[in-house]
Design a protein around this motif. Sequence first.
Motif, mmCIF file in Angstrom:
data_model
loop_
_atom_site.group_PDB
_atom_site.id
_atom_site.type_symbol
_atom_site.label_atom_id
_atom_site.label_comp_id
_atom_site.label_asym_id
_atom_site.label_seq_id
_atom_site.Cartn_x
_atom_site.Cartn_y
_atom_site.Cartn_z
ATOM 1 N N PRO A 1 -5.335 -5.867 12.148
ATOM 2 C CA PRO A 1 -5.985 -5.713 10.898
ATOM 3 C C PRO A 1 -6.495 -4.227 10.667
ATOM 4 O O PRO A 1 -6.519 -3.548 9.636
ATOM 5 N N ARG A 2 -6.868 -3.770 11.687
ATOM 6 C CA ARG A 2 -7.722 -2.376 11.741
ATOM 7 C C ARG A 2 -6.650 -1.208 11.456
ATOM 8 O O ARG A 2 -7.207 -0.441 10.758
ATOM 9 N N TRP A 3 -5.230 -1.387 11.569
ATOM 10 C CA TRP A 3 -4.446 -0.576 11.371
ATOM 11 C C TRP A 3 -4.063 -0.531 9.948
ATOM 12 O O TRP A 3 -3.552 0.549 9.253
ATOM 13 N N ALA B 1 -3.956 2.666 4.583
ATOM 14 C CA ALA B 1 -4.698 3.058 3.315
ATOM 15 C C ALA B 1 -5.135 4.619 3.581
ATOM 16 O O ALA B 1 -4.891 5.358 2.438
ATOM 17 N N ALA B 2 -5.421 4.927 4.469
ATOM 18 C CA ALA B 2 -5.953 6.446 4.905
ATOM 19 C C ALA B 2 -4.765 7.456 4.519
ATOM 20 O O ALA B 2 -4.882 8.545 3.822
ATOM 21 N N VAL C 1 -2.195 6.705 2.939
ATOM 22 C CA VAL C 1 -1.714 6.746 1.530
ATOM 23 C C VAL C 1 -2.702 7.783 0.656
ATOM 24 O O VAL C 1 -2.427 8.633 -0.236
ATOM 25 N N LEU C 2 -3.877 7.536 0.790
ATOM 26 C CA LEU C 2 -5.083 8.405 0.235
ATOM 27 C C LEU C 2 -5.025 9.910 0.466
ATOM 28 O O LEU C 2 -5.053 10.716 -0.336
ATOM 29 N N ALA C 3 -4.619 10.214 1.700
ATOM 30 C CA ALA C 3 -4.500 11.459 2.176
ATOM 31 C C ALA C 3 -3.283 12.306 1.282
ATOM 32 O O ALA C 3 -3.279 13.335 0.793
ATOM 33 N N THR C 4 -2.237 11.288 1.262
ATOM 34 C CA THR C 4 -1.113 11.929 0.665
ATOM 35 C C THR C 4 -1.494 12.238 -0.958
ATOM 36 O O THR C 4 -1.108 13.220 -1.682
ATOM 37 N N ARG C 5 -2.104 11.304 -1.809
ATOM 38 C CA ARG C 5 -2.379 11.371 -2.973
ATOM 39 C C ARG C 5 -3.534 12.596 -3.109
ATOM 40 O O ARG C 5 -3.455 13.479 -4.141
ATOM 41 N N LEU D 1 0.747 -1.187 0.073
ATOM 42 C CA LEU D 1 -0.109 0.265 0.002
ATOM 43 C C LEU D 1 0.814 1.401 0.046
ATOM 44 O O LEU D 1 0.885 2.271 -0.735
ATOM 45 N N ALA D 2 1.832 1.199 0.656
ATOM 46 C CA ALA D 2 2.771 2.341 0.963
ATOM 47 C C ALA D 2 3.429 2.926 -0.441
ATOM 48 O O ALA D 2 3.355 4.117 -0.756
#
Length: 701
Positions: free
Chosen positions: A527-529, A534-535, A537-541, A474-475
Amino acid sequence: MLLLSLVAAATMMVPALLAAPAHAVDGGTQDATAPVETDDDGKKDPDGTTPPPTETEPPVDATVALDPLPSLIRQDSVTVSGTVPDSIKPGSTVTVKSQGRQATNTSVTDSHTFSADIEVAAGEKQKITASVDGAKTAEAFVNVLFAPSITQNEIVAGIGENTVSGTGYKGAKLTLTVGERTYSTTVKSDRSWTVTVAHEVSRGTATATQTTSWAPEGSNASRSIPITVDLTAPKPPALSSPAAGTTLPLAGATISGTAEPGAQITVFVGAQAICKTTASSSGAWSCTASEVYKSGKGSIVAIATDAVGNSSKDSSPVSVRFGSASSSPTDPPTTDTPSDTPSDEETTPDEESEEPSPSESDDSRSEAAPPAPADPRGPWNHATPFTDALPPALGAEAIAGWARALLLAALTVGLILIPARMLAGTFARRRVAASAVTFTGRNRSSSEFEIAPSLAVPSRVAMIVIGIVGTGALAIFANPVDGRPAYLRLLVASVLAAALINAVAAWVPRILSHVWRCGYTEVRFNPRWLMLVAASVLATRLFDLHPALLFGLVTTVRVPSVLADAVLARLALTRMGGVFATGMLAWMLAALVPQGGGFFTQLVIETANITALVGIGSAAIMMVPLGRLSGRAIFAWSRPLWLGSVLAILTALFVMLGPTIESWRTTGNILAALALVLAFAALGITLWLWRRFVQPMLTSS
């Protein structure tokens, strides 16, 4: 007796006559039969006598001697030295000269030697002479080959092809070394050379050397040229003409707009490229469209490609109509309307009067689709956005960045974290008050199965491995990813970085738990982390953060529930301290590793960069005093310790995000962000004050 006396007299005269001089006694006339003296070279003296002695001439072998010279001279000057015969007086002038260059004069020393620095010209068997009056001239022949030159002062590489040029010795074989790759070409007769370097260029340096048949050992290397990697796409161009809804001719329409200066602009109608041009220094561009394949409605878009092959996104489309206002893609051709397809029929006068399309149109007619970008697949050592992701942490330029980052960290604590804690406390009390009220209930037994079903579940270690690999995968999507093999290397680096951070986060508290006798501890995958990974990564994009804000902690350490809150807070603080320290060490390591290099060098750089981003980013997020994050336990245990820790972590984070902050400042986005932060702070503080003071007063009254 008389006869005997005559014989005796004749006998005595013969020796006297033989010993007489060659001059006649009677007035100096010369006897033609007498012998004549000559010089050593056989010439007669004018008076027939031996000439007086003269100064001794130098012997035939009296020659200037040159000391040995290098077989190949690689610079434009050389020191020539030697000796002169003993007959040459000290102080005499020796003239030393190279073929095609001016002569240099020097003096003979007392030891009958000389030395002079002379200029030399490049070439095979260049003649060098040394001469002095009174001795024969010495000669020597040397080969001279200089280092080639590179015209550019910097090479900016991207995903496209890059051209490197310079000068050298005509006919020489030139070798350009870019990082660990080499390119060869032949220097032209005008001494110029050009090498096309493919997109696999990575950050490093470039040098050039040259060889010839008479100098196979080669010249010195040229000056080193730095290489920088530019993988940033230009901004999409803007279309200023034609306006939406305009009716354009099928061919010859003028399309104009603005873009980044120097960018190559390609204009499309659907999948057809209709014209190309280059933006001027002011960013303005204009081109004349070739014939559009079909009449009727169409959308015009433009893309910009920079000098290193990075392409922008499409511009905002402009809807227009091609052909007459009444025509459509399905209208049949008539004698009054130009046909939609080329034909051999006679054209109308209007068509004959149209100016011919530019030469670009012939090329663009064959383009049924946008031009394919340069093949982005390169070798494993190609650079990625994570190769050069971090700004410098040390140095004079970084001091101002640390000061600004400390101010931003303080503002973040005061305007975001503290108000967030206030909001969380306010809503938590409301949830506690409303917990007794229920509106729904279960309609079945809490134990739905008499015997729990047996499901195959991966082992604890397997789940940890799966979580770390998923985190690494993901990273890398925090930046755009394409099909180059280098991104497989990046995936390996990302997984290694995630594994390192999670290992530190797991083993530091486990070791301290053993030292502090806290009892049994266990590392598990949470798994919740992954949702938080993902959040981030999404904020970065979404906010276009460069470098990326990454979170990578997906493991937790389970400890006995009987431990005191202070012990739990100490374990949480040491856990975050270990993660933050690992990130800082990786940041320093990334600055020490030389840029460029091969697969393993790039792997080390990317692993260090991602470790720094994940370590510092994870520590910053975990120090937020909310929910089950580590910051909540530390905040409840010691607020001064929490404040000092979070200021240090956030300062380092804002130094890393310095390029993004500077970009926001120049574009004005930082003002919008500040307005949102102030609004959030006002909301949090207002609700807390209401809940803490105003509401109790109203209730009591």
